[in-house]
Write an enzyme that holds these catalytic residues in place. Structure first.
Site, short mmCIF file in Angstrom:
data_model
loop_
_atom_site.label_atom_id
_atom_site.label_comp_id
_atom_site.label_asym_id
_atom_site.label_seq_id
_atom_site.Cartn_x
_atom_site.Cartn_y
_atom_site.Cartn_z
N HIS A 182 -2.21 2.87 -6.05
CA HIS A 182 -3.09 1.73 -5.85
C HIS A 182 -3.22 0.90 -7.12
CE1 HIS A 182 -5.43 -0.12 -2.73
NE2 HIS A 182 -6.43 -0.34 -3.56
N ARG A 205 0.86 -1.18 0.00
CA ARG A 205 0.00 0.00 0.00
C ARG A 205 0.90 1.23 0.00
NH1 ARG A 205 -1.93 -3.61 3.89
NH2 ARG A 205 -4.03 -4.43 3.50
N HIS A 244 -3.79 -8.99 3.20
CA HIS A 244 -5.23 -9.07 3.42
C HIS A 244 -5.52 -10.02 4.57
CE1 HIS A 244 -6.14 -7.91 -1.06
NE2 HIS A 244 -5.90 -6.87 -0.30
#
Length: 309
Positions: free
Chosen positions: A253, A151, A279
């Protein structure tokens, strides 16, 4: 009185999120904005966080639709309100949860946007053509984010210690302060090594005009002490324009999505990808299954005997 109460309750919730769930500053800021928007709606309806009923919440959600907010944005705000009301109920501020029976807005299945491998190669080649210390920094950041799928907040906040010894793996601290290991490609290691030779040029000089220090891999003279997400976004947009790619199609992104999509297209499995992206739930990683499905169809067409009849 109600205004002070609302502020205190939001502050208590954010404190809990930071202490018990390890929420980052960016996450806390997002919750604060969403809850303040919710409180503004309650105030206009002559209510507050203690007295709010499901009818007030339904009117709030209707107002988001009237304002033409995307279903995903509406769902995010409802999620924040739900978590907040669960907190109020669990901690005894209220004896009910008015958000329990509020339906989430319907969302379409939006596919992640990503660049082709050729476009990524062109982007990296363009970054490599930049001279000077800023060029080396730009190339290192683009190589790192594409090689790891980090990220943008994780990238700009990387500690110097994570990359100080020519690592083959990076330790990345993600959401909830959870750490994960991600491998580095050889081009990313080369770009990082070149950048480390000139990194000190970006460290602010101390008030006594002595060389300073910084805990960040990408230091800057700004308030945060590191290059900001917005600065990197601008750098990527400018790079895209220079590379002949529409800037509207490129963002940090999108580079993360490209990393994930290209890995799957070349044989990676969802579980491995989930770990590398950080995740917590594989259902989040499954947004990339359109790439996986395309690859599987190709395998069937190429190798299944009936497909050739």
């Amino acid at each position: 009185m109600a205004e002070l109460l609302n502020k205190n309750l939001i502050a208590a919730f954010l404190e809990m999120m930071a202490a018990e769930r390890g929420a980052s500053i960016h996450t806390l800021d997002a919750y604060r904005r969403d809850l303040e928007d919710y409180v503004a709606s309650l105030t206009s309806q002559k209510s507050d966080l203690i007295a709010a009923q499901d009818s007030h919440l339904r009117k709030y959600m209707a107002s988001l639709g009237d304002a033409s907010l995307a279903p995903r944005t509406q769902a995010r705000r409802l999620s924040a309100v739900r978590q907040f009301h669960k907190f109020l109920y669990a901690d005894g501020y209220r004896n009910d949860d008015p958000s329990a029976h509020i339906d989430s807005p319907r969302q379409g299945s939006t596919l992640p946007k990503f660049l082709t491998i050729t476009e990524i190669d062109h982007l990296i080649t363009t970054a490599a053509s930049h001279d000077g210390i800023k060029g080396k920094r730009l190339l290192a950041m683009v190589e790192l984010i594409y090689a790891t799928g980090m990220r943008v907040s994780e990238l700009v906040e990387l500690p110097f210690s994570a990359a100080a010894r020519d690592p083959q793996m990076l330790i990345v601290r993600g959401k909830g302060s959870k750490e994960r290991l991600v491998p580095l490609s050889d081009p990313a290691r080369d770009a990082l090594r070149d950048y480390l030779e000139i990194r000190d040029a970006f460290i602010p000089i101390t008030s006594s005009k002595q060389p300073g220090t910084s805990p960040y891999l990408f230091p800057s003279r700004g308030k945060s002490g590191h290059l900001t997400r917005q600065m990197f976004l601008n750098m990527v947009k400018d790079l895209a324009s220079e590379a002949g790619i529409a800037p509207s199609r490129v963002s940090p992104h999108v580079l993360r999505h490209s990393f994930a999509s290209h890995l799957l297209a070349n044989g990676a499995d969802l579980r491995s990808l989930q770990q590398m992206l950080g995740h917590s739930d594989i259902s989040t990683t499954q947004i990339y299954t359109h790439v996986l499905e395309s690859r599987l169809r190709g395998l069937v067409q190429e190798h299944h005997p009936l497909a050739k009849l």
